[in-house]
Scaffold this motif. Structure first.
Motif, PDB file in Angstrom:
ATOM      1  N   GLY A  85       0.801  -1.227   0.000  1.00 35.82           N
ATOM      2  CA  GLY A  85       0.000   0.000   0.000  1.00 35.82           C
ATOM      3  C   GLY A  85       0.832   1.274   0.000  1.00 35.82           C
ATOM      4  O   GLY A  85       0.480   2.255  -0.650  1.00 35.82           O
ATOM      5  N   GLU A  86       1.979   1.227   0.700  1.00 37.54           N
ATOM      6  CA  GLU A  86       2.839   2.414   0.777  1.00 37.54           C
ATOM      7  C   GLU A  86       3.427   2.772  -0.581  1.00 37.54           C
ATOM      8  O   GLU A  86       3.876   3.912  -0.790  1.00 37.54           O
ATOM      9  CB  GLU A  86       3.979   2.187   1.779  1.00 37.54           C
ATOM     10  CG  GLU A  86       3.555   2.165   3.239  1.00 37.54           C
ATOM     11  CD  GLU A  86       2.829   0.879   3.654  1.00 37.54           C
ATOM     12  OE1 GLU A  86       2.734  -0.058   2.830  1.00 37.54           O
ATOM     13  OE2 GLU A  86       2.345   0.826   4.797  1.00 37.54           O
ATOM     14  N   ASN A  91      -3.286   5.773  -2.062  1.00 33.85           N
ATOM     15  CA  ASN A  91      -3.760   4.414  -1.774  1.00 33.85           C
ATOM     16  C   ASN A  91      -5.239   4.384  -1.388  1.00 33.85           C
ATOM     17  O   ASN A  91      -5.618   3.863  -0.358  1.00 33.85           O
ATOM     18  CB  ASN A  91      -2.899   3.808  -0.656  1.00 33.85           C
ATOM     19  CG  ASN A  91      -3.154   2.319  -0.487  1.00 33.85           C
ATOM     20  OD1 ASN A  91      -3.571   1.649  -1.435  1.00 33.85           O
ATOM     21  ND2 ASN A  91      -2.932   1.806   0.711  1.00 33.85           N
ATOM     22  N   THR A 116      -3.118  -1.741   4.324  1.00 41.79           N
ATOM     23  CA  THR A 116      -1.844  -1.495   5.011  1.00 41.79           C
ATOM     24  C   THR A 116      -1.873  -1.947   6.475  1.00 41.79           C
ATOM     25  O   THR A 116      -1.014  -2.704   6.912  1.00 41.79           O
ATOM     26  CB  THR A 116      -1.471  -0.001   4.949  1.00 41.79           C
ATOM     27  OG1 THR A 116      -2.586   0.772   5.389  1.00 41.79           O
ATOM     28  CG2 THR A 116      -1.100   0.407   3.539  1.00 41.79           C
TER      29      THR A 116
END
Lengths: 794, 164
Positions: A85-86, A91, A116
């Motif tokens: 996700g990062e 996101n 995340t």
């Protein structure tokens, strides 16, 4: 309703227009490619140096993510990227109203592209892996390490709303609610001669289109991100652009012929992941979901608990409905608020009900998310309101047909949410048509068998919610040789969407079908036409093509009039010629004249749907949908009293299609919709065990086979009253509504007890037989003569 | 990774030799190695029938067989049912006339299954046609137009044989 000469069997028209092409059962132009295997679907494209991408998904329905490590996966030769996700620029996926430029507060929803910190359903995407080959990809996905700490989950929507339930989201488990208060419900119940009370339950259903989600993405020479995907919505390019943080104009979505949609490809599927993979690697990428992951993790139909109390007078007139609906929205909102709105607006069915109290809510759970599916909340409620109509008829000793006709909406009647019906309603004619086509109810084939007949009616909106300012654009242009190009952003998901547009253009511009090419489903190169959802494409894009073609015809006739000094009103466009008193010009000649006179030989038109003001919670603000399609279905079946096995004997489905642009396509929608509804009625259920999806494949998720179904007889009524081109009504969704109710009615007729929970499996049929006061299981009886019962069973 | 195996198949009359992973299903071999994309992936478990092809005339779920298992075989897909001049076969014409394809994704598999049924030569009842199509799922049509098409093609085939 009169039968006009030349029409096919099963079509009854009250329109006598002189149409040449519209109304003809022409072979669709996409048939030949499909039956030679030449059609290239989203997953069929292969590009040089193409990579492959897949998702790592959560194995748990409710957990905190405590560690993610892609070291081992990245070290595997052939792995190009592993993303969390990062690594996603923004996101967050907007999952509220696909394809629409308008935001409506009550409908807004979003979720992480890649989870995340927390996963909320079994199958939620956590990591994205890109590799040189599918074999490496599978290995690499196994090597991505994700640690979870299980959190308490909640798996029942009613329990989710009770105090102390684990919160799926920080802001609580109530996702959305709608209410209707019309008239004086309590007084109506006081005055009633009879009250019917029932609770009905529908299940998680999967779209189970034959083509699992797939697509190929690449960067083109202009740096534009191209996504050629199996989708119902090319306008998702906007959502992709937001996720990547790039201008919308830099993303292009192409929808090739889609291998079935049914609402399951309305929300994004592979798009954001494909886009991220291409953006990150700068190489072409293919993503193909397996059937197992399609069943596991893509949104399902909302299970609903429907509580109905219905009051009626002794003559069968419905006085009031008191309705309470709880829907399971699963872990993320998607379109749940909108689906629940549809349930609310459609909750009283095609009947006049002066007093209505409705409370509807959708709750978050840690079950799979639920979202769009053909019928879109307007179909679950059929299972409730039609059971109530049968219960009232039974109590009052009148026939199921009679009570429905007595209460049928007519033009001018308001729906409970305030919207008046503006077009003629042929519900009584539809009921008569199915009864007449059916003849007498079949007798049991032998000992240990009982037969039953069920009737069910519905209404289903076509066109999108008026709050969304819906529009569709189309471009129609002549080539200099007289052939015609139609450009329209409609995705063709198998219903003949593109072919119907050709038929409309052919009618207006007097061009043979063979001379028309339809370019469709390209967000960059075809005018945006909106989503192929909500039974809106024929209505919206059809009207846009109708307008553009009419405009083009008028331009050419005006140019020909100027050239010949004749009034334009006296000129006509006939096949390949402009004719009139003393005038006969070839079409190519007229097109050259247009160019010389500075008259365009093309036209672009945008059709706008009716607009309405959004409600916040209470639905009494009037117009919510453009219009509705009405229908009646009849089912004859036989049940085995020892095994509970149901055999369909006869199925007849009648809808007022307004005007069948292509009767073959309309019949296809009616029969196919009924078949899908019969699957929901008798076979299909996504099974869950505390949020764990235990439906492992199509060997468990049983969609109807050729032997499960009988012939389905479609009957088309043509009122000419629809708001689509040539008076057409939408027909994509309506036929899926009645089957479950029709089957339940037939089981009630056969056994004396009505099943109230879907699907109506053999076990549930046996429950009906056991509860029946008339039949002992395993024995034949005179059950066929017993009227529908009203008792509830599991 | 399994070892590379050289497999030669005659696909729709065209001889194709590819050296590819020995673990590849016939479906993946056809689609990814030979570029023959009319057999479709629908379930990977032999349930849906979208990947059905004829192997030496017999219908097979190509997702369940390894390409290496059928080395040397004649494989026919929907594209291979066309007449030598590329025109539609009588069965395909019947599908066309009866609107038997909607989304069309099940159609290639449906066609080769139907072709094998008709090649059996025995006159099939409508119920037998439904039984024969049992392993090919369709989500769009409700099957009736497909059953109609197979029935019509059978009638035409019988009429053709009778006049011979």
């Amino acid at each position: 309703v009169t039968a006009a000469a030349g029409e096919g069997p099963g079509i009854r028209t009250s329109k006598a227009d002189q149409l040449r092409v519209v109304g003809q059962p022409l072979p669709r132009h996409d048939q030949a490619e499909k039956i030679t295997g030449a059609t290239r679907y989203a997953g069929d494209l292969a590009l040089a140096h193409m990579l492959h991408a897949a998702l790592v998904r959560s194995p748990l329905p409710s957990a905190a993510i405590t560690r993610r490590d892609a070291t081992a996966a990245r070290q595997l030769p052939g792995v190009v990227a592993v993303l969390f996700g990062e690594d996603v620029p923004h996101n967050l996926i907007r999952v509220d109203v696909p394809g629409q430029a308008v935001q409506v507060a009550a409908l807004q929803a979003s979720m992480e592209v890649l989870a995340t910190g927390r996963v909320r359903f079994h199958g939620e995407p956590v990591a994205l892996v890109v590799a040189e080959s599918e074999d490496v990809l599978a290995q690499a996905c196994d090597l991505v390490e994700v640690d979870y700490q299980e959190l308490p989950g909640i798996y029942d929507p009613d329990e989710a709303l009770a105090g102390g339930a684990p919160a799926v989201h920080e802001h609580g488990n109530l996702l959305s609610q709608w209410a209707i208060d019309r008239g004086d419900v309590d007084a109506a119940f006081e005055a009633a001669d009879v009250v019917a009370d029932g609770v009905y339950r529908t299940q998680h259903v999967d779209h189970a289109y034959l083509e699992p989600e797939a697509g190929v993405g690449w960067l083109d020479d202009e740096g534009v991100l191209n996504l050629r995907v199996s989708t119902q919505v090319v306008e998702h390019y906007r959502d992709v652009a937001k996720i990547l943080g790039i201008p919308e104009a830099r993303v292009r979505v192409i929808a090739p012929y889609v291998g079935g949609g049914f609402g399951g490809k309305e929300d994004m599927t592979v798009e954001p992941y494909l886009a991220l993979s291409v953006w990150h690697t700068r190489r072409p990428v293919r993503m193909q979901w397996t059937r197992q992951e399609s069943l596991l993790a893509r949104p399902k139909r909302h299970p609903m608990r429907l509580r109905y109390r219905t009051a009626a007078a002794s003559d069968g007139t419905v006085l009031a409905q008191d309705i309470d609906i709880t829907a399971d929205a699963g872990a993320y909102a998607y379109l749940s608020a909108l689906v629940l709105l549809y349930s609310s607006v459609h909750a009283c069915g095609p009947y006049r009900v002066p007093n209505v109290r409705l409370r509807a809510r959708a709750a978050y759970t840690n079950n799979p998310p639920t979202s769009a599916f053909r019928g879109f909340g307007g179909m679950q409620v059929v299972f409730g309101y039609e059971a109530q109509m049968d219960a009232l008829a039974h109590r009052l000793g009148i026939t199921p047909a009679e009570i429905r006709k007595r209460n049928a909406l007519t033009r001018g009647d308001p729906l409970p949410a305030g919207q008046p019906i503006e077009t003629e309603v042929l519900l009584a004619k539809a009921i008569d048509a199915v009864l007449e086509a059916a003849g007498p109810k079949p007798a049991p084939s032998g000992p240990g068998k009982v037969t039953g007949r069920g009737l069910a009616c519905n209404l289903q909106s076509y066109g999108r919610l008026t709050w969304l300012n819906d529009s569709a654009a189309a471009w129609v242009g002549f080539q200099l040789d007289g052939s015609l190009s139609v450009r329209c952003g409609v995705p063709d998901i198998g219903g003949g969407q593109a072919s119907s547009l050709a038929q409309i253009a052919a009618e207006i511009l007097a061009v043979p079908m063979e001379a028309i090419t339809v370019h469709f489903g390209d967000s960059a190169l075809t005018p945006l036409a909106g989503t192929t959802t909500a039974t809106r494409q024929l209505y919206m894009s059809g009207n846009a093509v109708c307008q553009a073609a009419s405009q083009l015809r008028d331009q050419i006739l005006a140019a020909a009039a100027a050239e010949t000094s004749q009034p334009a009103e006296g000129l006509r466009l006939e096949e390949g010629r402009i004719t009139g008193p003393g005038v006969s010009i070839s079409l190519p000649g007229a097109l050259v004249t247009c160019r010389r006179l500075g008259v365009p030989t093309e036209a672009l038109a945008t059709f706008f749907g009716p607009k309405g003001k959004p409600a916040v919670r209470n639905l009494q603000s009037g117009r919510v949908f453009p219009d509705f399609t009405f229908g009646a279905h009849l089912c004859d079946l036989e049940a085995d009293t020892q095994t509970g096995q149901v055999t369909l004997l006869r199925y007849i489905a009648c809808h007022d299609a307004g005007r069948a642009i292509n009767p073959r396509s309309v019949q296809g929608q009616i029969s196919g919709g009924a078949a899908q509804g019969l699957g929901m009625a008798l076979l299909e259920e996504i099974t869950l065990d505390h949020g764990i999806n235990t439906t492992g494949g199509l060997f468990q998720y049983l969609i109807p086979t050729a032997t499960d179904l009988c012939d389905i007889q479609p009957i088309i009524l043509e009122s000419g009253e629809g708001m689509g081109p040539f008076g057409a009504r939408g027909i994509g969704e309506p036929p899926i509504g009645p089957p479950a109710a029709a089957v339940a009615s037939a089981i009630a007729d056969a056994t004396g007890t009505r099943p109230t929970t879907l699907p109506i499996t053999p076990e549930r049929v046996l429950d009906c037989l056991l509860a029946s006061p008339y039949i002992s299981p395993g024995r034949s009886s005179a059950a066929a003569a017993i009227p529908p019962g009203t008792e509830e069973t599991g | 990774m399994t070892d590379t195996v050289t497999v030669t198949l005659t696909v729709n009359g065209r001889r194709v030799t590819r050296a590819a992973g020995g673990h590849l299903s016939l479906l993946r071999w056809l689609r990814d190695e030979a570029g023959v994309t009319d057999p479709k992936y629908g379930c990977g478990e032999g349930i849906c029938g979208a990947c059905t092809v004829l192997v030496d005339g017999a219908p097979v779920s190509s997702c369940l067989v390894l390409a290496a298992q059928v080395d040397g075989a004649q494989v026919t897909t929907a594209a291979g049912l066309c007449e030598p001049d590329g025109s539609l076969s009588p069965l395909q014409r019947a599908f066309h006339a009866h609107h038997a394809a909607q989304c069309g994704f099940c159609t290639p598999g449906m066609l080769v299954t139907a072709a094998a049924m008709l090649a059996g030569g025995r006159r099939l009842t409508r119920d037998e046609i439904r039984d024969g199509l049992h392993g090919n799922l369709c989500r769009c049509t409700g099957y009736q137009p497909i059953v109609d098409a197979v029935e019509a093609a059978q009638e035409q085939q019988a009429a053709g044989e009778a006049s011979r």
